[in-house]
Motif scaffolding. Structure first.
Motif, mmCIF file in Angstrom:
data_model
loop_
_atom_site.group_PDB
_atom_site.id
_atom_site.type_symbol
_atom_site.label_atom_id
_atom_site.label_comp_id
_atom_site.label_asym_id
_atom_site.label_seq_id
_atom_site.Cartn_x
_atom_site.Cartn_y
_atom_site.Cartn_z
ATOM 1 N N HIS A 78 0.804 -1.226 0.000
ATOM 2 C CA HIS A 78 0.000 0.000 0.000
ATOM 3 C C HIS A 78 0.837 1.276 0.000
ATOM 4 O O HIS A 78 0.385 2.315 -0.462
ATOM 5 C CB HIS A 78 -0.972 0.014 1.189
ATOM 6 C CG HIS A 78 -0.339 0.286 2.514
ATOM 7 N ND1 HIS A 78 0.318 -0.672 3.246
ATOM 8 C CD2 HIS A 78 -0.253 1.438 3.242
ATOM 9 C CE1 HIS A 78 0.762 -0.136 4.372
ATOM 10 N NE2 HIS A 78 0.428 1.153 4.398
ATOM 11 N N ASP A 79 2.069 1.200 0.512
ATOM 12 C CA ASP A 79 2.920 2.396 0.553
ATOM 13 C C ASP A 79 4.087 2.305 -0.426
ATOM 14 O O ASP A 79 5.047 3.076 -0.314
ATOM 15 C CB ASP A 79 3.455 2.604 1.978
ATOM 16 C CG ASP A 79 2.431 3.261 2.892
ATOM 17 O OD1 ASP A 79 1.498 3.929 2.391
ATOM 18 O OD2 ASP A 79 2.559 3.102 4.123
ATOM 19 N N LYS B 210 5.803 5.223 -2.100
ATOM 20 C CA LYS B 210 6.796 6.055 -1.406
ATOM 21 C C LYS B 210 8.212 5.813 -1.910
ATOM 22 O O LYS B 210 9.110 6.590 -1.607
ATOM 23 C CB LYS B 210 6.728 5.793 0.114
ATOM 24 C CG LYS B 210 5.460 6.314 0.752
ATOM 25 C CD LYS B 210 5.483 6.071 2.257
ATOM 26 C CE LYS B 210 4.212 6.587 2.914
ATOM 27 N NZ LYS B 210 4.184 6.299 4.361
ATOM 28 N N HIS C 15 1.286 8.985 -3.066
ATOM 29 C CA HIS C 15 1.733 7.594 -2.977
ATOM 30 C C HIS C 15 0.588 6.576 -2.977
ATOM 31 O O HIS C 15 0.763 5.478 -3.513
ATOM 32 C CB HIS C 15 2.671 7.380 -1.774
ATOM 33 C CG HIS C 15 1.983 7.276 -0.448
ATOM 34 N ND1 HIS C 15 1.795 8.345 0.384
ATOM 35 C CD2 HIS C 15 1.429 6.205 0.191
ATOM 36 C CE1 HIS C 15 1.147 7.949 1.466
ATOM 37 N NE2 HIS C 15 0.916 6.650 1.369
ATOM 38 N N HIS D 194 -6.548 4.967 0.915
ATOM 39 C CA HIS D 194 -6.213 4.672 2.308
ATOM 40 C C HIS D 194 -5.844 5.915 3.112
ATOM 41 O O HIS D 194 -6.078 5.978 4.312
ATOM 42 C CB HIS D 194 -5.115 3.587 2.410
ATOM 43 C CG HIS D 194 -3.712 4.012 2.116
ATOM 44 N ND1 HIS D 194 -3.096 3.814 0.901
ATOM 45 C CD2 HIS D 194 -2.771 4.584 2.907
ATOM 46 C CE1 HIS D 194 -1.855 4.242 0.953
ATOM 47 N NE2 HIS D 194 -1.627 4.726 2.158
ATOM 48 N N GLN D 195 -5.317 6.922 2.453
ATOM 49 C CA GLN D 195 -4.914 8.112 3.208
ATOM 50 C C GLN D 195 -6.130 8.881 3.731
ATOM 51 O O GLN D 195 -6.076 9.450 4.817
ATOM 52 C CB GLN D 195 -4.045 9.004 2.308
ATOM 53 C CG GLN D 195 -2.993 9.784 3.049
ATOM 54 C CD GLN D 195 -1.972 8.911 3.765
ATOM 55 O OE1 GLN D 195 -1.757 7.768 3.404
ATOM 56 N NE2 GLN D 195 -1.364 9.454 4.799
HETATM 57 FE FE FE2 Z 1 0.177 5.505 3.077
#
Ligand code: FE2
Ligand code: FE2
Length: 212
Positions: free
Chosen positions: A108-109, A112, A119, A142-143
């Protein structure tokens, strides 16, 4: 779960693909190629498609390499970004999440590795051809859900998730953000290593990808 076909690539297939797509030029094609795409013949396009199919066998390796590189990314947190995503995926797995959601938690990240800006969207679009609509949607937004846990302290709306109220994947996004993602910064949590998730990563990214 997803209706995307599950297949697997053997180590031999992956090694052959790596060798093949790394070949410079156009070995094996003896027709006229042309210097622009507009000049490419249908025979040459078929030949290229075949190479791109071989290239797809390397996606899992690329994902694993990107995840490993997140071990160098700390951004001021007590755990590296690799530890964070491993912890997120470990929590998801222990909570009985689907295979798609476990892989989504792990990736999910991954955006980055380029930059924190955008991201979630970067990661979501990378995953989209291989995962369920649910996993794609949860990663993409998600953020907005994560914001409840810290946006108030940086002058942003902590209830940004409300814009998604009523969406079919809203509850899964809440579960992801509240139970797995925002809690995954604990240096003392017993987290599974990347090797634990590698077979699942290879399985999901060996699926036949969908376009769009
Ligand atoms: Fe995130
Ligand atoms: Fe995260």
């Amino acid at each position: 779960m997803t209706d995307i076909d599950d297949t697997t690539h053997s180590a031999t297939e992956i090694a052959a693909a790596r060798e093949r797509v790394a070949q410079p030029g156009s070995p094996g094609f003896d027709g006229v190629i042309g210097g622009s795409m507009a000049e490419f013949s249908s025979e040459y396009m078929t030949y290229i498609e075949d190479y791109l199919d071989a290239d797809l066998k390397l996606v899992a390796d690329r994902v694993l390499d990107m995840l490993r590189s997140m071990g160098e990314l700390h951004q001021g947190f007590a755990v590296s970004q690799l530890d964070h995503v491993l912890q997120t995926a470990t929590r998801a797995e222990r909570d009985g999440a689907s295979e798609d959601m476990i892989v989504a938690s792990l990736c999910h990240d991954i955006g980055k590795t380029f930059s924190n800006m955008n991201h979630p969207a970067i990661a979501a679009e990378m995953l989209r051809p291989w995962v369920s609509d649910e996993a794609y949607w949860v990663v993409k937004y998600h953020q907005d859900f994560q914001g409840r846990h810290y946006y108030a302290r940086i002058g942003m709306d902590p209830e940004m998730r409300r814009r998604h109220l009523g969406h079919e994947h809203y509850e899964m996004a809440e579960r992801f953000a509240d139970d797995w993602d925002q809690t995954a910064f604990d240096p003392n949590y017993p987290t599974e290593p990347l090797e634990h998730f590698e077979p699942l990563v290879r399985k999901v990214f060996a699926r036949t990808p969908r376009r769009g």
